[in-house]
Scaffold this motif. Structure first.
Motif, PDB file in Angstrom:
ATOM      1  N   VAL A  56       0.840  -1.204   0.000  1.00 56.87           N
ATOM      2  CA  VAL A  56       0.000   0.000   0.000  1.00 56.87           C
ATOM      3  C   VAL A  56       0.870   1.248   0.000  1.00 56.87           C
ATOM      4  O   VAL A  56       0.581   2.217  -0.708  1.00 56.87           O
ATOM      5  CB  VAL A  56      -0.979  -0.009   1.201  1.00 56.87           C
ATOM      6  CG1 VAL A  56      -1.644   1.341   1.388  1.00 56.87           C
ATOM      7  CG2 VAL A  56      -2.038  -1.091   1.000  1.00 56.87           C
ATOM      8  N   GLY A  57       1.958   1.239   0.750  1.00 55.71           N
ATOM      9  CA  GLY A  57       2.871   2.374   0.760  1.00 55.71           C
ATOM     10  C   GLY A  57       3.472   2.633  -0.619  1.00 55.71           C
ATOM     11  O   GLY A  57       3.562   3.782  -1.063  1.00 55.71           O
ATOM     12  N   ILE A  58       3.856   1.580  -1.309  1.00 54.84           N
ATOM     13  CA  ILE A  58       4.415   1.707  -2.659  1.00 54.84           C
ATOM     14  C   ILE A  58       3.370   2.286  -3.607  1.00 54.84           C
ATOM     15  O   ILE A  58       3.656   3.195  -4.384  1.00 54.84           O
ATOM     16  CB  ILE A  58       4.917   0.339  -3.170  1.00 54.84           C
ATOM     17  CG1 ILE A  58       6.150  -0.097  -2.378  1.00 54.84           C
ATOM     18  CG2 ILE A  58       5.217   0.390  -4.669  1.00 54.84           C
ATOM     19  CD1 ILE A  58       6.546  -1.542  -2.585  1.00 54.84           C
ATOM     20  N   MET A  59       2.142   1.775  -3.527  1.00 53.83           N
ATOM     21  CA  MET A  59       1.094   2.254  -4.433  1.00 53.83           C
ATOM     22  C   MET A  59       0.748   3.714  -4.160  1.00 53.83           C
ATOM     23  O   MET A  59       0.540   4.481  -5.101  1.00 53.83           O
ATOM     24  CB  MET A  59      -0.142   1.367  -4.319  1.00 53.83           C
ATOM     25  CG  MET A  59       0.085  -0.018  -4.888  1.00 53.83           C
ATOM     26  SD  MET A  59      -1.395  -1.055  -4.929  1.00 53.83           S
ATOM     27  CE  MET A  59      -1.813  -1.157  -3.209  1.00 53.83           C
ATOM     28  N   ARG A  60       0.697   4.105  -2.911  1.00 51.61           N
ATOM     29  CA  ARG A  60       0.411   5.502  -2.580  1.00 51.61           C
ATOM     30  C   ARG A  60       1.533   6.413  -3.068  1.00 51.61           C
ATOM     31  O   ARG A  60       1.277   7.494  -3.597  1.00 51.61           O
ATOM     32  CB  ARG A  60       0.204   5.658  -1.083  1.00 51.61           C
ATOM     33  CG  ARG A  60      -1.121   5.129  -0.634  1.00 51.61           C
ATOM     34  CD  ARG A  60      -1.362   5.376   0.818  1.00 51.61           C
ATOM     35  NE  ARG A  60      -2.681   4.888   1.192  1.00 51.61           N
ATOM     36  CZ  ARG A  60      -3.072   4.707   2.427  1.00 51.61           C
ATOM     37  NH1 ARG A  60      -2.257   4.980   3.430  1.00 51.61           N
ATOM     38  NH2 ARG A  60      -4.282   4.259   2.682  1.00 51.61           N
ATOM     39  N   GLU A  61       2.759   5.976  -2.875  1.00 52.33           N
ATOM     40  CA  GLU A  61       3.915   6.757  -3.323  1.00 52.33           C
ATOM     41  C   GLU A  61       3.890   6.973  -4.836  1.00 52.33           C
ATOM     42  O   GLU A  61       4.238   8.040  -5.327  1.00 52.33           O
ATOM     43  CB  GLU A  61       5.195   6.024  -2.928  1.00 52.33           C
ATOM     44  CG  GLU A  61       6.464   6.729  -3.310  1.00 52.33           C
ATOM     45  CD  GLU A  61       7.682   5.911  -2.905  1.00 52.33           C
ATOM     46  OE1 GLU A  61       8.511   5.623  -3.781  1.00 52.33           O
ATOM     47  OE2 GLU A  61       7.788   5.566  -1.707  1.00 52.33           O
ATOM     48  N   LYS A  62       3.448   5.962  -5.584  1.00 43.96           N
ATOM     49  CA  LYS A  62       3.424   6.024  -7.049  1.00 43.96           C
ATOM     50  C   LYS A  62       2.095   6.536  -7.598  1.00 43.96           C
ATOM     51  O   LYS A  62       1.932   6.669  -8.797  1.00 43.96           O
ATOM     52  CB  LYS A  62       3.709   4.641  -7.640  1.00 43.96           C
ATOM     53  CG  LYS A  62       5.054   4.077  -7.261  1.00 43.96           C
ATOM     54  CD  LYS A  62       6.176   4.912  -7.840  1.00 43.96           C
ATOM     55  CE  LYS A  62       7.524   4.293  -7.510  1.00 43.96           C
ATOM     56  NZ  LYS A  62       8.636   5.070  -7.993  1.00 43.96           N
ATOM     57  N   GLY A  63       1.112   6.803  -6.725  1.00 45.39           N
ATOM     58  CA  GLY A  63      -0.180   7.323  -7.170  1.00 45.39           C
ATOM     59  C   GLY A  63      -1.045   6.309  -7.894  1.00 45.39           C
ATOM     60  O   GLY A  63      -1.839   6.672  -8.761  1.00 45.39           O
ATOM     61  N   ILE A  64      -0.918   5.045  -7.534  1.00 42.12           N
ATOM     62  CA  ILE A  64      -1.696   3.974  -8.171  1.00 42.12           C
ATOM     63  C   ILE A  64      -3.010   3.800  -7.427  1.00 42.12           C
ATOM     64  O   ILE A  64      -3.027   3.547  -6.225  1.00 42.12           O
ATOM     65  CB  ILE A  64      -0.902   2.650  -8.176  1.00 42.12           C
ATOM     66  CG1 ILE A  64       0.401   2.818  -8.945  1.00 42.12           C
ATOM     67  CG2 ILE A  64      -1.750   1.522  -8.744  1.00 42.12           C
ATOM     68  CD1 ILE A  64       1.340   1.644  -8.837  1.00 42.12           C
ATOM     69  N   GLU A  65      -4.124   3.926  -8.145  1.00 39.14           N
ATOM     70  CA  GLU A  65      -5.441   3.684  -7.550  1.00 39.14           C
ATOM     71  C   GLU A  65      -5.688   2.189  -7.499  1.00 39.14           C
ATOM     72  O   GLU A  65      -5.351   1.465  -8.432  1.00 39.14           O
ATOM     73  CB  GLU A  65      -6.525   4.372  -8.369  1.00 39.14           C
ATOM     74  CG  GLU A  65      -6.441   5.887  -8.294  1.00 39.14           C
ATOM     75  CD  GLU A  65      -7.593   6.564  -8.997  1.00 39.14           C
ATOM     76  OE1 GLU A  65      -8.677   5.949  -9.098  1.00 39.14           O
ATOM     77  OE2 GLU A  65      -7.396   7.700  -9.448  1.00 39.14           O
ATOM     78  N   TYR A  66      -6.312   1.725  -6.415  1.00 40.77           N
ATOM     79  CA  TYR A  66      -6.476   0.283  -6.219  1.00 40.77           C
ATOM     80  C   TYR A  66      -7.687  -0.026  -5.360  1.00 40.77           C
ATOM     81  O   TYR A  66      -8.248   0.845  -4.706  1.00 40.77           O
ATOM     82  CB  TYR A  66      -5.224  -0.293  -5.555  1.00 40.77           C
ATOM     83  CG  TYR A  66      -4.995   0.277  -4.166  1.00 40.77           C
ATOM     84  CD1 TYR A  66      -5.502  -0.361  -3.042  1.00 40.77           C
ATOM     85  CD2 TYR A  66      -4.314   1.478  -3.987  1.00 40.77           C
ATOM     86  CE1 TYR A  66      -5.317   0.164  -1.773  1.00 40.77           C
ATOM     87  CE2 TYR A  66      -4.121   2.015  -2.727  1.00 40.77           C
ATOM     88  CZ  TYR A  66      -4.625   1.352  -1.622  1.00 40.77           C
ATOM     89  OH  TYR A  66      -4.449   1.876  -0.370  1.00 40.77           O
ATOM     90  N   SER A  67      -8.055  -1.297  -5.360  1.00 42.91           N
ATOM     91  CA  SER A  67      -9.055  -1.850  -4.456  1.00 42.91           C
ATOM     92  C   SER A  67      -8.477  -3.145  -3.906  1.00 42.91           C
ATOM     93  O   SER A  67      -7.654  -3.793  -4.559  1.00 42.91           O
ATOM     94  CB  SER A  67     -10.360  -2.177  -5.183  1.00 42.91           C
ATOM     95  OG  SER A  67     -10.953  -1.016  -5.686  1.00 42.91           O
ATOM     96  N   LEU A  68      -8.906  -3.535  -2.721  1.00 43.23           N
ATOM     97  CA  LEU A  68      -8.409  -4.755  -2.097  1.00 43.23           C
ATOM     98  C   LEU A  68      -9.513  -5.792  -1.996  1.00 43.23           C
ATOM     99  O   LEU A  68     -10.653  -5.475  -1.669  1.00 43.23           O
ATOM    100  CB  LEU A  68      -7.886  -4.461  -0.691  1.00 43.23           C
ATOM    101  CG  LEU A  68      -6.766  -3.445  -0.563  1.00 43.23           C
ATOM    102  CD1 LEU A  68      -6.444  -3.196   0.898  1.00 43.23           C
ATOM    103  CD2 LEU A  68      -5.535  -3.908  -1.303  1.00 43.23           C
TER     104      LEU A  68
END
Length: 72
Positions: A56-68
């Motif tokens: 989640v930290g990596i995705m937030r840093e890269k601005g990737i939108e996601y769902s879990l």
């Protein structure tokens, strides 16, 4: 811990996410998910739940939108 599936906007984003995770030494698997709402298929990356906070930290840093999706 259970596996977690992270869904992203499409196969291209899923591939990019998997490459980012590999660079950080996080094991993942590219998967195709059937969309039960009739909108086609979604792609995602399956990870071990113990890696969730790092991912989640990596995705937030890269601005990737996601769902879990938690797997049963």
């Amino acid at each position: 811990m259970k596996n977690i599936t992270i869904t992203v906007g499409g196969v291209t984003y899923a591939i990019k996410l998997r490459k980012l995770l590999m660079r950080d030494g996080i094991e993942s698997e590219l998967i195709k998910i059937s969309d039960t709402r009739g909108g086609g298929c979604t792609h995602g990356v399956r990870i071990n739940g113990t890696d969730l906070f790092r991912v989640v930290g990596i995705m937030r840093e890269k601005g990737i939108e996601y769902s879990l999706l938690e797997e049963k």
